[in-house]
Write a protein that holds these residues in place. Structure first.
Motif, PDB file in Angstrom:
ATOM      1  N   GLU A 165       0.818  -1.205   0.000  1.00  0.00           N
ATOM      2  CA  GLU A 165       0.000   0.000   0.000  1.00  0.00           C
ATOM      3  C   GLU A 165       0.857   1.262   0.000  1.00  0.00           C
ATOM      4  O   GLU A 165       0.428   2.316  -0.447  1.00  0.00           O
ATOM      5  N   GLU A 166       2.105   1.151   0.507  1.00  0.00           N
ATOM      6  CA  GLU A 166       2.941   2.332   0.642  1.00  0.00           C
ATOM      7  C   GLU A 166       3.503   2.824  -0.683  1.00  0.00           C
ATOM      8  O   GLU A 166       4.054   3.919  -0.751  1.00  0.00           O
ATOM      9  N   ILE A 167       3.454   2.006  -1.744  1.00  0.00           N
ATOM     10  CA  ILE A 167       4.014   2.460  -3.014  1.00  0.00           C
ATOM     11  C   ILE A 167       3.011   3.401  -3.674  1.00  0.00           C
ATOM     12  O   ILE A 167       2.174   2.999  -4.459  1.00  0.00           O
ATOM     13  N   GLN A 168       3.114   4.662  -3.302  1.00  0.00           N
ATOM     14  CA  GLN A 168       2.270   5.703  -3.878  1.00  0.00           C
ATOM     15  C   GLN A 168       2.951   7.018  -3.594  1.00  0.00           C
ATOM     16  O   GLN A 168       3.875   7.090  -2.785  1.00  0.00           O
ATOM     17  N   ILE A 169       2.538   8.066  -4.280  1.00  0.00           N
ATOM     18  CA  ILE A 169       3.236   9.337  -4.168  1.00  0.00           C
ATOM     19  C   ILE A 169       3.193   9.858  -2.732  1.00  0.00           C
ATOM     20  O   ILE A 169       2.182   9.820  -2.060  1.00  0.00           O
ATOM     21  N   GLY A 170       4.352  10.324  -2.248  1.00  0.00           N
ATOM     22  CA  GLY A 170       4.398  11.022  -0.982  1.00  0.00           C
ATOM     23  C   GLY A 170       4.777  10.209   0.232  1.00  0.00           C
ATOM     24  O   GLY A 170       4.831  10.742   1.328  1.00  0.00           O
ATOM     25  N   ASP A 171       5.050   8.905   0.096  1.00  0.00           N
ATOM     26  CA  ASP A 171       5.333   8.099   1.276  1.00  0.00           C
ATOM     27  C   ASP A 171       6.526   8.619   2.066  1.00  0.00           C
ATOM     28  O   ASP A 171       6.496   8.688   3.283  1.00  0.00           O
ATOM     29  N   ASN A 172       7.604   8.950   1.383  1.00  0.00           N
ATOM     30  CA  ASN A 172       8.800   9.395   2.088  1.00  0.00           C
ATOM     31  C   ASN A 172       8.607  10.758   2.748  1.00  0.00           C
ATOM     32  O   ASN A 172       9.362  11.110   3.657  1.00  0.00           O
ATOM     33  N   GLN A 237       0.739  17.881  -1.214  1.00  0.00           N
ATOM     34  CA  GLN A 237      -0.155  17.671  -0.071  1.00  0.00           C
ATOM     35  C   GLN A 237       0.542  16.933   1.056  1.00  0.00           C
ATOM     36  O   GLN A 237       0.419  17.314   2.226  1.00  0.00           O
ATOM     37  N   THR A 238       1.260  15.863   0.730  1.00  0.00           N
ATOM     38  CA  THR A 238       1.936  15.111   1.785  1.00  0.00           C
ATOM     39  C   THR A 238       3.135  15.883   2.331  1.00  0.00           C
ATOM     40  O   THR A 238       3.485  15.727   3.500  1.00  0.00           O
ATOM     41  N   LYS A 239       3.744  16.717   1.509  1.00  0.00           N
ATOM     42  CA  LYS A 239       4.846  17.546   1.998  1.00  0.00           C
ATOM     43  C   LYS A 239       4.345  18.553   3.019  1.00  0.00           C
ATOM     44  O   LYS A 239       4.967  18.773   4.068  1.00  0.00           O
ATOM     45  N   VAL A 240       3.204  19.169   2.701  1.00  0.00           N
ATOM     46  CA  VAL A 240       2.598  20.128   3.630  1.00  0.00           C
ATOM     47  C   VAL A 240       2.154  19.423   4.910  1.00  0.00           C
ATOM     48  O   VAL A 240       2.386  19.915   6.022  1.00  0.00           O
ATOM     49  N   GLN A 241       1.535  18.247   4.770  1.00  0.00           N
ATOM     50  CA  GLN A 241       1.084  17.518   5.952  1.00  0.00           C
ATOM     51  C   GLN A 241       2.267  17.111   6.824  1.00  0.00           C
ATOM     52  O   GLN A 241       2.223  17.225   8.055  1.00  0.00           O
ATOM     53  N   GLY A 242       3.339  16.628   6.188  1.00  0.00           N
ATOM     54  CA  GLY A 242       4.523  16.230   6.952  1.00  0.00           C
ATOM     55  C   GLY A 242       5.156  17.402   7.680  1.00  0.00           C
ATOM     56  O   GLY A 242       5.544  17.292   8.849  1.00  0.00           O
ATOM     57  N   ALA A 243       5.246  18.549   7.006  1.00  0.00           N
ATOM     58  CA  ALA A 243       5.814  19.739   7.638  1.00  0.00           C
ATOM     59  C   ALA A 243       4.940  20.201   8.793  1.00  0.00           C
ATOM     60  O   ALA A 243       5.437  20.599   9.853  1.00  0.00           O
ATOM     61  N   ARG A 244       3.634  20.157   8.599  1.00  0.00           N
ATOM     62  CA  ARG A 244       2.706  20.563   9.664  1.00  0.00           C
ATOM     63  C   ARG A 244       2.838  19.635  10.876  1.00  0.00           C
ATOM     64  O   ARG A 244       2.870  20.100  12.018  1.00  0.00           O
ATOM     65  N   ASP A 245       2.922  18.326  10.612  1.00  0.00           N
ATOM     66  CA  ASP A 245       3.067  17.373  11.719  1.00  0.00           C
ATOM     67  C   ASP A 245       4.314  17.685  12.544  1.00  0.00           C
ATOM     68  O   ASP A 245       4.287  17.646  13.779  1.00  0.00           O
ATOM     69  N   ALA A 246       5.423  17.984  11.859  1.00  0.00           N
ATOM     70  CA  ALA A 246       6.661  18.318  12.579  1.00  0.00           C
ATOM     71  C   ALA A 246       6.478  19.594  13.392  1.00  0.00           C
ATOM     72  O   ALA A 246       6.893  19.671  14.559  1.00  0.00           O
ATOM     73  N   SER A 247       5.850  20.598  12.789  1.00  0.00           N
ATOM     74  CA  SER A 247       5.690  21.882  13.484  1.00  0.00           C
ATOM     75  C   SER A 247       4.816  21.748  14.723  1.00  0.00           C
ATOM     76  O   SER A 247       4.987  22.477  15.696  1.00  0.00           O
ATOM     77  N   GLU A 248       3.881  20.794  14.710  1.00  0.00           N
ATOM     78  CA  GLU A 248       3.034  20.580  15.881  1.00  0.00           C
ATOM     79  C   GLU A 248       3.816  20.006  17.059  1.00  0.00           C
ATOM     80  O   GLU A 248       3.350  20.045  18.198  1.00  0.00           O
ATOM     81  N   TYR A 249       4.985  19.456  16.784  1.00  0.00           N
ATOM     82  CA  TYR A 249       5.868  18.959  17.842  1.00  0.00           C
ATOM     83  C   TYR A 249       7.001  19.934  18.133  1.00  0.00           C
ATOM     84  O   TYR A 249       8.031  19.570  18.708  1.00  0.00           O
TER      85      TYR A 249
END
Length: 286
Positions: A165-172, A237-249
């Protein structure tokens, strides 16, 4: 696509002092996760681009010379395999097979490039299960800690050969964010083929403007990202979500263009670059 999207209104600016403070936090970071996407490492034919790879390595070594520990999350294995074998990888099985060919090719070139600086590297392959299982992640974190103590640069990629399931855009993008939070680094940098987060898709919207900072205006930014997303631009979208997740910590995060000259040096000297995600709690900003 952009013609069908209503022009967004003005994005509320993040407080200038908060931005300045966050940039300094990023510059002072001692432990950094850098994520490089497939388009930042391959050419138009999906072949590994050694010029791009060498630039990435040079940028990382600038951080190393400043005494910082750097963990690189690198995409590109499937792309490198695609370029080598001229296969499209239309099925999951083909994608997995291409990754096994491309991963060794990718690491070969990383090793050669870092050798120019007498810098040792290590390869770590992860899946989502490694991140979610506490015991497995503890083992991973301990390994990274040891590599940092030895002055080695860990290079992490998704283990596409066993992932499905992980083989899709944005996993990393999400892997890099999870690692940044899980091992408690001081900065997350996501390098991509666009200059940051824009008010539209910059690849087909000439009026799209760079959003310099994201903080309290996140909801408005997220709405714009959702509206401007296309098949070719969906990874933002996943880049923004990943950055947001980090900023919340409490971890500052930056999305920037991989080809920008001295991109990591600019970050390390508190220069404006890309889109900065301001930490929204106080975990790391004492």
């Amino acid at each position: 696509m952009s013609e069908e999207i209503d022009r967004p209104g003005e994005i509320e600016q993040v407080d200038a002092e908060e931005v300045k403070h966050a940039r300094q936090l990023a510059a002072d970071a001692q432990r950094v996760v850098v994520k490089a996407g497939t388009n930042s490492l391959t050419d138009e034919d999906s072949r590994l681009d050694r010029v791009k790879l060498d630039k990435l390595v040079s940028d990382i070594m600038d951080l190393r010379r400043r005494g910082k520990d750097v963990l690189l999350v690198s995409s590109g294995a499937i792309g490198a395999g695609t370029g080598l074998l001229s296969k499209d990888g239309d099925t999951v099985e083909e994608g997995q097979a291409l990754s096994t060919v491309g991963q060794s090719h990718l690491m070969h070139h990383y090793t050669q490039s870092f050798d120019r600086y007498d810098q040792q590297v290590a390869q770590l392959l992860l899946t989502e299960h490694d991140l979610k299982n506490p015991e497995r992640f503890t083992n991973f974190r301990n390994t990274v800690e040891t590599l940092f103590e030895w002055g080695v640069v860990p290079i992490v990629n998704e283990n596409d050969a066993v992932a499905t399931e992980e083989i899709q855009i944005g996993d990393n993008d999400m892997i890099s964010s999870s690692i940044a939070v899980g091992i408690g680094v001081d900065l997350l940098v996501t390098l991509t083929d666009v200059g940051g987060v824009y008010t539209g898709n910059p690849k087909d919207d000439p009026e799209a403007e760079l959003i310099e900072a994201v903080g309290d205006n996140y909801d408005a930014v997220q709405e714009i990202v959702d509206k401007s997303t296309t098949a070719e631009f969906g990874g933002i979208q996943t880049k923004v979500q990943g950055a947001r997740d980090a900023s919340e910590y409490g971890i500052p995060a930056i999305i920037a263009k991989s080809t920008e000259r001295d991109v990591l040096k600019k970050i390390a000297t508190a220069k404006p670059v890309g889109t900065l995600f301001v930490p929204i709690n106080g975990v790391h900003d004492e």
